[in-house]
Design an enzyme around this catalytic site. Structure first.
Site, PDB file in Angstrom:
ATOM      1  N   GLU A  18       0.815  -1.211   0.000  1.00 42.28           N
ATOM      2  CA  GLU A  18       0.000   0.000   0.000  1.00 42.28           C
ATOM      3  C   GLU A  18       0.848   1.259   0.000  1.00 42.28           C
ATOM      4  O   GLU A  18       1.888   1.311   0.635  1.00 42.28           O
ATOM      5  CB  GLU A  18      -0.816   0.065   1.298  1.00 42.28           C
ATOM      6  CG  GLU A  18      -1.770  -1.058   1.460  1.00 42.28           C
ATOM      7  CD  GLU A  18      -2.526  -0.940   2.778  1.00 42.28           C
ATOM      8  OE1 GLU A  18      -3.129  -1.918   3.183  1.00 42.28           O
ATOM      9  OE2 GLU A  18      -2.490   0.135   3.407  1.00 42.28           O
ATOM     10  N   CYS A  69       2.914   8.461   1.117  1.00 46.39           N
ATOM     11  CA  CYS A  69       3.354   7.580   2.189  1.00 46.39           C
ATOM     12  C   CYS A  69       3.607   6.202   1.580  1.00 46.39           C
ATOM     13  O   CYS A  69       2.689   5.612   0.999  1.00 46.39           O
ATOM     14  CB  CYS A  69       2.244   7.539   3.246  1.00 46.39           C
ATOM     15  SG  CYS A  69       2.560   6.372   4.565  1.00 46.39           S
ATOM     16  N   CYS A  98       4.774  -6.825   8.451  1.00 50.37           N
ATOM     17  CA  CYS A  98       5.759  -6.283   9.383  1.00 50.37           C
ATOM     18  C   CYS A  98       5.967  -7.282  10.515  1.00 50.37           C
ATOM     19  O   CYS A  98       5.035  -7.953  10.940  1.00 50.37           O
ATOM     20  CB  CYS A  98       5.266  -4.946   9.949  1.00 50.37           C
ATOM     21  SG  CYS A  98       6.471  -4.145  11.044  1.00 50.37           S
ATOM     22  N   CYS A 136       3.481  -3.974  16.690  1.00 47.89           N
ATOM     23  CA  CYS A 136       2.928  -2.921  17.554  1.00 47.89           C
ATOM     24  C   CYS A 136       1.412  -3.170  17.644  1.00 47.89           C
ATOM     25  O   CYS A 136       0.768  -3.458  16.627  1.00 47.89           O
ATOM     26  CB  CYS A 136       3.208  -1.537  16.961  1.00 47.89           C
ATOM     27  SG  CYS A 136       4.964  -1.242  16.701  1.00 47.89           S
ATOM     28  N   CYS A 179      -1.295  -1.607  15.197  1.00 38.89           N
ATOM     29  CA  CYS A 179      -0.926  -1.428  13.795  1.00 38.89           C
ATOM     30  C   CYS A 179      -1.373  -2.639  12.969  1.00 38.89           C
ATOM     31  O   CYS A 179      -0.991  -3.775  13.266  1.00 38.89           O
ATOM     32  CB  CYS A 179       0.583  -1.239  13.684  1.00 38.89           C
ATOM     33  SG  CYS A 179       1.109  -0.984  11.994  1.00 38.89           S
ATOM     34  N   CYS A 230      -1.867   2.094   8.520  1.00 41.08           N
ATOM     35  CA  CYS A 230      -1.076   1.216   7.655  1.00 41.08           C
ATOM     36  C   CYS A 230      -1.584  -0.207   7.598  1.00 41.08           C
ATOM     37  O   CYS A 230      -1.929  -0.784   8.605  1.00 41.08           O
ATOM     38  CB  CYS A 230       0.354   1.120   8.145  1.00 41.08           C
ATOM     39  SG  CYS A 230       0.838   2.345   9.277  1.00 41.08           S
TER      40      CYS A 230
HETATM   41  N1  SAH Z   1       7.489   0.890  11.246  1.00 45.30           N
HETATM   42  C1  SAH Z   1       7.571   2.305  11.177  1.00 45.30           C
HETATM   43  C2  SAH Z   1       6.752   2.956  10.085  1.00 45.30           C
HETATM   44  C3  SAH Z   1       5.350   2.485   9.844  1.00 45.30           C
HETATM   45  S1  SAH Z   1       4.043   2.990  10.881  1.00 45.30           S
HETATM   46  C4  SAH Z   1       7.260   2.917  12.528  1.00 45.30           C
HETATM   47  O1  SAH Z   1       6.857   2.207  13.421  1.00 45.30           O
HETATM   48  O2  SAH Z   1       7.461   4.120  12.686  1.00 45.30           O
HETATM   49  C5  SAH Z   1       3.910   4.731  10.807  1.00 45.30           C
HETATM   50  C6  SAH Z   1       3.315   5.307  12.077  1.00 45.30           C
HETATM   51  O3  SAH Z   1       1.903   5.025  12.197  1.00 45.30           O
HETATM   52  C7  SAH Z   1       3.965   4.756  13.326  1.00 45.30           C
HETATM   53  O4  SAH Z   1       4.168   5.803  14.242  1.00 45.30           O
HETATM   54  C8  SAH Z   1       2.900   3.801  13.832  1.00 45.30           C
HETATM   55  O5  SAH Z   1       3.050   3.489  15.179  1.00 45.30           O
HETATM   56  C9  SAH Z   1       1.638   4.563  13.514  1.00 45.30           C
HETATM   57  N2  SAH Z   1       0.406   3.764  13.518  1.00 45.30           N
HETATM   58  C10 SAH Z   1       0.251   2.472  13.167  1.00 45.30           C
HETATM   59  N3  SAH Z   1      -1.034   2.088  13.322  1.00 45.30           N
HETATM   60  C11 SAH Z   1      -1.695   3.160  13.777  1.00 45.30           C
HETATM   61  C12 SAH Z   1      -3.059   3.412  14.154  1.00 45.30           C
HETATM   62  N4  SAH Z   1      -3.976   2.452  14.082  1.00 45.30           N
HETATM   63  N5  SAH Z   1      -3.375   4.642  14.572  1.00 45.30           N
HETATM   64  C13 SAH Z   1      -2.459   5.625  14.653  1.00 45.30           C
HETATM   65  N6  SAH Z   1      -1.166   5.464  14.335  1.00 45.30           N
HETATM   66  C14 SAH Z   1      -0.789   4.243  13.901  1.00 45.30           C
END
Ligand code: SAH
Length: 389
Positions: A118, A131, A138, A142, A145, A375
């Protein structure tokens, strides 16, 4: 990057029998988008063609955004044929596009092996931020995510990372073609002005392909996105940040923090058990010292979990005394995580508490919720649909 001529690869000592035509078809061609200009020059020299052909190829790929080698009649037919047998100009194809009312568009792209990735195109006035993803899926998990929900499928190649920018640029060019109003003549047509590596995956876990791709995206006479308009976002892969600090590059660095202490961060981001906050923040300070670049910390606000004044004060204490920025992001709801974005007043109170402690803090407007902009959500949904059928 080493370019291995395909004829050499098929005669390697490990291949005793010659490849059949069918086997040959299965072996993927390297992506045209994975070579930098110096590598094109070396390839052109190896073929005995004049050096300016490398520049023509480069401009064909990134100025004309050519969809095939045939679309570049400036190149002699024999060269086009050699290119077509050795370099793929379509390692990614646009599978689906979703629009949100606020102008955000999500692009779902298919790789040659069927993997889906994406990217998200976000308009701001006459400019566009793209983006992009660095991995399919991944490994970091987290909790809120969607990208990590099904684990890591694989790293993206440099060509697949660059390809996302090329596909989005083609779409922008098609949209902008024929525009005659004053603003469109002052805005460079047919490419995003900002790139953020905040899509699927952990960019610093795919370091070499990422850097190769970003250098291609940054290169003049090509896509030419300025280094300061390219942001790498990491969940906190300390060795990757250390390596990046020594590259002498001007890319922006964002670090996803989401919690002011190890106990809470361990719960939200398993990576914290490997590289805890103290080590991560010390590495970020070193990064700023070495590069002179200010680090931005991303902090996703989740109602009742990390959004209270006590969290803001603890965060401000940890970040006080050196130059950095904090970007607050209200949670985008995802099916995999039972949590909600805080009320607007709670977000503002958090921001005020940070600013009172003199930490430069912004709040990101959550855009594109209607296109599953958090994401990995669209990819995940399409994979789930495919599993059901
Ligand atoms: N792996 C990298 C980049 C991808 S995520 C990282 O962790 O920075 C990009 C950002 O979106 C990260 O800060 C991540 O924690 C955040 N993110 C992921 N899912 C999310 C959600 N459901 N709501 C808000 N932020 C989110």
């Amino acid at each position: 990057m080493m370019l291995t001529p395909r004829s050499t690869a098929s005669h390697s000592q490990f291949k005793i029998s010659a490849m059949s035509d069918d086997e040959r078809k299965l072996e993927p061609l390297p992506a045209a988008w994975s070579l930098n200009l110096a590598e094109w020059r070396a390839q052109i020299a190896a073929w005995g063609a004049p050096a300016y052909r490398a520049t023509q190829i480069w401009q064909g790929l990134y100025k004309q955004l050519a969809e095939s080698w045939e679309a570049l009649p400036v190149l002699p037919a024999a060269l086009r044929q050699a290119l077509a047998t050795q370099f793929d100009v379509a390692v990614l194809s646009l599978r689906e596009m979703q629009d949100a009312p606020d102008g955000v568009r999500k692009l779902l792209c298919a790789c040659r092996d069927g993997e889906l990735i994406e990217s998200v195109l976000i308009p701001a006035e006459e400019r566009f931020t793209l983006c992009i993803s660095s991995q399919a899926g991944c490994a970091f998990g987290c909790v809120f995510c969607a990208s990590g929900a099904a684990g890591l499928a694989r790293n993206l190649s440099a060509g697949e990372i660059v390809g996302q920018v090329v596909l989005a640029s083609r779409w922008l060019r098609a949209q902008q073609a024929g525009r005659t109003d004053a603003q469109s003549t002052t805005t460079p047509l047919g490419r995003p002005q900002n790139i953020v590596v905040m899509g699927m995956g952990e960019p610093l876990a795919n370091y070499d392909a990422l850097l190769q791709a970003l250098r291609i995206i940054n290169a003049p006479d090509g896509i030419n996105v300025g280094a300061r308009h390219i942001t790498i976002s990491t969940c906190g892969v300390v060795p990757g940040i250390q390596r990046l600090a020594d590259e002498g590059l001007q890319f922006e660095l964002s670090v996803s923090l989401h919690a002011p202490n190890d106990a809470l961060r361990n719960r939200l981001m398993p990576v914290n058990k490997r590289w805890p906050l103290q080590e991560l923040l010390a590495t970020c300070r070193d990064y700023t010292e070495k590069t002179g670049r200010i680090v931005t910390f991303e902090y996703t606000l989740v109602a009742g979990l990390n959004d209270q004044p006590v969290h803001a004060r603890e965060l401000a204490d940890r970040l006080g005394g050196w130059k950095c920025r904090v970007n607050l992001i209200p949670l985008s709801p995802v099916a995999e995580f039972d949590g909600a974005a805080p009320d607007g007043r709670v977000c503002e109170a958090f921001q005020h508490a940070m600013e009172a402690a003199r930490i430069n803090t912004t709040q990101r407007r959550s855009r594109g919720r209607q296109v599953d902009a958090a994401c990995g959500q669209l990819r995940l949904r399409r994979h789930q649909e495919a599993d059901r059928t």
